[in-house]
Design an enzyme around this catalytic site. Sequence first.
Site, PDB file in Angstrom:
ATOM      1  N   ASP A 277      -0.219   3.292   2.706  1.00 35.11           N
ATOM      2  CA  ASP A 277       1.126   2.942   2.319  1.00 35.11           C
ATOM      3  C   ASP A 277       2.017   4.168   2.551  1.00 35.11           C
ATOM      4  O   ASP A 277       1.526   5.257   2.898  1.00 35.11           O
ATOM      5  CB  ASP A 277       1.155   2.466   0.852  1.00 35.11           C
TER       6      ASP A 277
HETATM    7  C1  GLC Z   1       6.494   0.634   0.528  1.00 32.39           C
HETATM    8  C2  GLC Z   1       5.610  -0.464  -0.013  1.00 32.39           C
HETATM    9  C3  GLC Z   1       4.857  -1.221   1.048  1.00 32.39           C
HETATM   10  C4  GLC Z   1       5.668  -1.254   2.329  1.00 32.39           C
HETATM   11  C5  GLC Z   1       5.738   0.172   2.826  1.00 32.39           C
HETATM   12  C6  GLC Z   1       6.527   0.293   4.144  1.00 32.39           C
HETATM   13  O1  GLC Z   1       6.465   1.743  -0.326  1.00 32.39           O
HETATM   14  O2  GLC Z   1       4.673  -0.105  -1.016  1.00 32.39           O
HETATM   15  O3  GLC Z   1       4.577  -2.526   0.524  1.00 32.39           O
HETATM   16  O4  GLC Z   1       5.039  -2.086   3.287  1.00 32.39           O
HETATM   17  O5  GLC Z   1       6.310   1.054   1.858  1.00 32.39           O
HETATM   18  O6  GLC Z   1       7.886   0.021   3.929  1.00 32.39           O
END
Ligand code: GLC
Length: 732
Positions: A277
């Site tokens: 993430d």
């Molecule tokens: C965010 C979220 C995730 C998302 C990622 C990219 O913090 O936790 O669900 O896909 O970043 O934007």
Amino acid sequence: MRKEIVEQVIKNRDDFTIKSEVENLLKQMTLKEKIGQMYQAPYSATELVGPTWNNLDTEGLIKEGSVGSILSLSDLDSIYNLQKIAVEESRLGIPLFFAYDIIRGYKTIFPIPLAISSSWDTDLLEESCKIIAKESANSGLHMTFSPMVDLVRDPRWGRVMESHGEDPYLGSEIGKAYIRGFQQGDFSKRDAIAACIKHFIGYGASEGGRDYNNVDISRHSLFQYYLPPFKAGVLEGVASVMTSFNVFEGIPATANRYLLKDILRDKLGFDGVIISDYTSTTEIINHKIAADFKEVAQKCSHATLDIEMVGTSFIDELEAICDENPEYLELVDQAAARVLTLKYKMGLFDDPYKGMKDKGEKLYLLPEYREKAREMSEKSMVLLKNESLLPLNRETKIALIGPYADSKNVLGFWNGLGEEKDCISLLEGLKNAGFSNIEHLQMELDQSEVLDEKLFGEALTMASRADVVLLALGEHQFNIGEGASRTLLEFSESQKKLAQEIKKLDKKMALLSFTGRPLILDWFHENMDAVLQVWFLGSESGNAIGNILSGKKSPSGKLTMSFPQNQGQIPVYYNCLNTGRPLDRNNVHRFCSRYIDSSNEPLYPFGYGLTYGEIEYEKLKLDKREMTPEDSLEVSIQIKNTGSHEAEEIVQLYIEAETFSVSRPLKELKGFKRVKLKKNAVEKVIFKLTAEDLKFHNRDLEYVNESGKYKIYVGKNSRDTLVETIDFKNFI
Ligand code: GLC
């Protein structure tokens, strides 16, 4: 760990071709270039909010082959230009892939996922995801970070809006529908995109419902409740899995080899790409299991993470780590191979400019796309109370009052590239539905959720002139979603005060609840004639609500997350265990599992939702009283619509395991069917249960059948059911 053999069918000779192409390409790549495939760069700081990162020369990194993919870039010219640099100016010309959080729509925005799940309509969801994929794939995107399949039980967590509720079976069926719709069996196709199932794993169990907080669940809970949607997604062929921010057993998921290698790769047989993430790699320093970026790279690579999103520990540290410790070379080769394989499967080696040439916007918001979004929105709303108020006659004199009376700000959170200007407000939708006698008072709502009380006088005057008052209340769109956990699960004081003041006029009243989570609605349940959970429905919001309020469509949604009576009950969910001292509904005595100041029951249970029909359930039958692993059990029930409106009923089938080697939930959803019922129609609904449906994880985490008795429940929600029993004889 016994490798659970997932049907490893090579779909076509391409898998063999891809494997040899990837091996050939790897032989030509430098270590630096292999590591480059493991980095997903955010391109434009202006398009992103969140933790900052040092300003990188992304284009320079692309030229040297140190970027494999790009995150959250939507400008088509920028996408094309970066791809051109990768293909024409880097040494090997390996194309980038472009990923974005197109959770539930690119330009045509569908309801928030918690609403979508309340439709229980997996066929419609699959069709909707094909539309989402088409708009996205023709806008230069190759992967979406969706579906989120975190099981959730705590409405304080802002991300419940992004989830599909508290049940693993329903969450699995819904996750599979997203994947089928996005990937369409082959995401090299022009109008398909790769899906990314997230967040692996346990993020929804954040303590206190506070985002990014500690998670402390047992391995048994992990396997029994949180893992099933991921297992289903892997079996459905999901292209990638995203790790979660939280720890599991004290180790952050992003660096947790037990989770990523032992469970996801070895036990479930996942051979796709695991992506972190957003900065969840470097955040393991905050988790205090790494002292610096070098240790971050070591631990995340060793856990078999393939792509680092935004963090730069891989491209900064892995080359030196491999020089010091050659065992990491194999990990890098495997990760790079999986990323290159993904790009082949995306079709990018055939056409790196796929979806970037002719602008996709001519596809955006096509009438047929809006129609599908409207249908999903209609089916996502949940009618929680209706004392013979709805549907309304189109000549009804309506006072439409509140922050969502005539607001286009009905997208919610995680809106893709959706724009408010393309949304239908409630007032517009009511007029489109033929309501001809409406006065409305639009009241502004900022994140304080405090209304301008100087407008209350006007609101009361308007309400006093009306036959029916529609209260359009809700949360602010930035008070839901990621980073928006809240401790007070109620409408703001001023919204409650507005409702209480209007209530004194003794008019017919309906609450239309524009929220991204269950709120505590006890006062509204007592004092409204109707309560409609609207959620945030996206582009076609107003039209969908207008069709429901006018009776053109009957509400059919059913809750996928329990609505508590009060905050003290949280977490309250249907598939809970019985405890050693269950509350005996007849004679409550002190020493049992209860509260001294509240019942144990939610205000509205899982699976609850009314229609405009009156649906009667009778004649529950099982075609056998004993079954073996070779048998299937036929469960039939008769339902009848005795109401004055046609309706669509979501019939639900649950099991209750009586006595087994571990304690099992009071009810477990194992089937559901949407059934259309005209007035006075009678339908026989048939379910089939097999031994597979009765399996569970024993104390050794084996997924097994055991002999024992089951109760079989069928009904309109997890509380109101008919019941029969079956004896399962497990001869194996
Ligand atoms: C965010 C979220 C995730 C998302 C990622 C990219 O913090 O936790 O669900 O896909 O970043 O934007």
